[in-house]
Design a protein around this motif. Sequence first.
Motif, PDB file in Angstrom:
ATOM      1  N   ASN A 198      18.402  16.986   5.272  1.00 56.78           N
ATOM      2  CA  ASN A 198      18.779  18.335   4.828  1.00 56.78           C
ATOM      3  C   ASN A 198      18.044  19.343   5.711  1.00 56.78           C
ATOM      4  OD1 ASN A 198      18.503  20.920   3.309  1.00 56.78           O
ATOM      5  ND2 ASN A 198      19.717  19.824   1.775  1.00 56.78           N
ATOM      6  N   GLU A 199      18.786  20.056   6.513  1.00 56.20           N
ATOM      7  CA  GLU A 199      18.187  20.974   7.483  1.00 56.20           C
ATOM      8  C   GLU A 199      17.324  22.040   6.822  1.00 56.20           C
ATOM      9  OE1 GLU A 199      19.857  24.419  10.466  1.00 56.20           O
ATOM     10  OE2 GLU A 199      21.086  22.613  10.168  1.00 56.20           O
ATOM     11  N   MET A 241      13.254  22.566   7.312  1.00 60.04           N
ATOM     12  CA  MET A 241      12.727  23.822   7.851  1.00 60.04           C
ATOM     13  C   MET A 241      11.715  24.456   6.897  1.00 60.04           C
ATOM     14  SD  MET A 241      16.006  25.642   9.685  1.00 60.04           S
ATOM     15  CE  MET A 241      14.980  27.042  10.169  1.00 60.04           C
ATOM     16  N   LYS A 242      11.958  24.339   5.598  1.00 62.18           N
ATOM     17  CA  LYS A 242      11.027  24.870   4.609  1.00 62.18           C
ATOM     18  C   LYS A 242       9.689  24.154   4.699  1.00 62.18           C
ATOM     19  CE  LYS A 242      10.563  25.772  -0.365  1.00 62.18           C
ATOM     20  NZ  LYS A 242      11.205  25.636  -1.701  1.00 62.18           N
ATOM     21  N   GLU A 243       9.722  22.830   4.866  1.00 66.81           N
ATOM     22  CA  GLU A 243       8.483  22.066   5.001  1.00 66.81           C
ATOM     23  C   GLU A 243       7.757  22.408   6.293  1.00 66.81           C
ATOM     24  OE1 GLU A 243       6.860  19.676   2.950  1.00 66.81           O
ATOM     25  OE2 GLU A 243       8.124  20.794   1.557  1.00 66.81           O
ATOM     26  N   LYS A 268      18.073  19.989  14.789  1.00 65.16           N
ATOM     27  CA  LYS A 268      18.274  21.425  14.536  1.00 65.16           C
ATOM     28  C   LYS A 268      17.114  22.029  13.759  1.00 65.16           C
ATOM     29  CE  LYS A 268      22.489  21.450  12.754  1.00 65.16           C
ATOM     30  NZ  LYS A 268      23.740  22.074  12.245  1.00 65.16           N
ATOM     31  N   SER A 269      16.608  21.323  12.762  1.00 65.63           N
ATOM     32  CA  SER A 269      15.541  21.912  11.950  1.00 65.63           C
ATOM     33  C   SER A 269      14.279  22.130  12.777  1.00 65.63           C
ATOM     34  CB  SER A 269      15.238  21.030  10.736  1.00 65.63           C
ATOM     35  OG  SER A 269      14.806  19.741  11.113  1.00 65.63           O
ATOM     36  N   ALA A 270      13.966  21.216  13.672  1.00 69.74           N
ATOM     37  CA  ALA A 270      12.769  21.362  14.493  1.00 69.74           C
ATOM     38  C   ALA A 270      12.927  22.490  15.509  1.00 69.74           C
ATOM     39  CB  ALA A 270      12.451  20.054  15.202  1.00 69.74           C
TER      40      ALA A 270
END
Length: 372
Positions: free
Chosen positions: A245-246, A250-252, A277-279
């Motif tokens: 889950n992107e 990203m929240k973490e 993408k999240s990174a």
Amino acid sequence: MSAQQALPATHRALVQRDYGKPLVVEDIPTPQPVPGSAVLRVEAAAVVSYQKLAYNGTWPNRYLTPIVPGSWAIGRVAAVGPDAVSLQSGALVLFSNFIHARDDPSIAFLSGFADFAQPGSRKLMSGEWRESTYGQYAKVPLENCFPLDEARLCGSPDSGGLGYKIEQLMWAGLALVGYGGLRSIEVKAGETVVIAPATGGFSGAAAVVAVAMGARVIAMGRNKDTMKYLEGLSPRIHTVPMTGNEEEEMKELARFGCIDAFLDLSPAAATESAHLKSAIKSLRAGGRVSLMGGLLGDSVFPYRSVVHKSLTVKGQWMYSPEDARDMIKMIENGILSLNHVSVAGKFSLEQWEQAFEVAAGMKFNDVTVLSG
């Protein structure tokens, strides 16, 4: 230069006569040194987790047969060609199996493993460098031999040594890949770097290397046990689970504040993973990305984030000779410790099937080796 030892007429080696068919131990002619080469007495040759798949035809790493398979190795110089000026007979060296064509550095192959179907690399791997390190002796390019300070690395701590076993030194081959990626984007002491996924052999080693370089590491992965082990290695290693889950990822990542760089070491199966993408989206303005993974297909890329944040995205294939020399210095100077490295198994050439099975279940801090 000290006198060279006499080479035997033949030596034992693993041979694959036909692609995808089982390996066999045979007596074959011992390679002789030619200009630009060294003949090594192989002390230990690395066996990596995907070795079984590499030679049974499962992986798309085609090569011409017959060959002597292999990987990176630790060996002793047994003989050198007439143009060698510094390698000494009996010296301990790390052999890097990432070989470049001398007259075209863009052509490269992995000795004993893959020629990448380029005409130039195929010519080299099926010709002059057909026989790799799964044998008692191996002829290798001079420039791929990196001398090791054996007294410092393997000597007793009472006499100023680090007390490592030769097999532990094999871990340098795992660590060198990630080091090449970290160096390519100039990761500096005090910076924060995301490494993802960070629970494989090469990627877990990269996290340890990044800490030795002075960085804070955010290791992303799915294997909870490996992530917990990584956290225990250093207070500068933190972990974030890869959930797919992107937004959650990203929240973490946002909990750690400014993130300077991202090293991607995705395996082939991670094409649809959200971590890419999240990174990238979590990087600061002006951040850097090193892509070193094995994705076989195209991947969705956060184009807008790259543009709006003025990110640098760099592909990096393996490492340079300078990277190898510098990382060896880090180990010899005690900056990059190998105390966490365990020997999962040391096997004879005849035990190659057992070695491949053990390697398939290795953790990043394990090494499995073949020795003639």
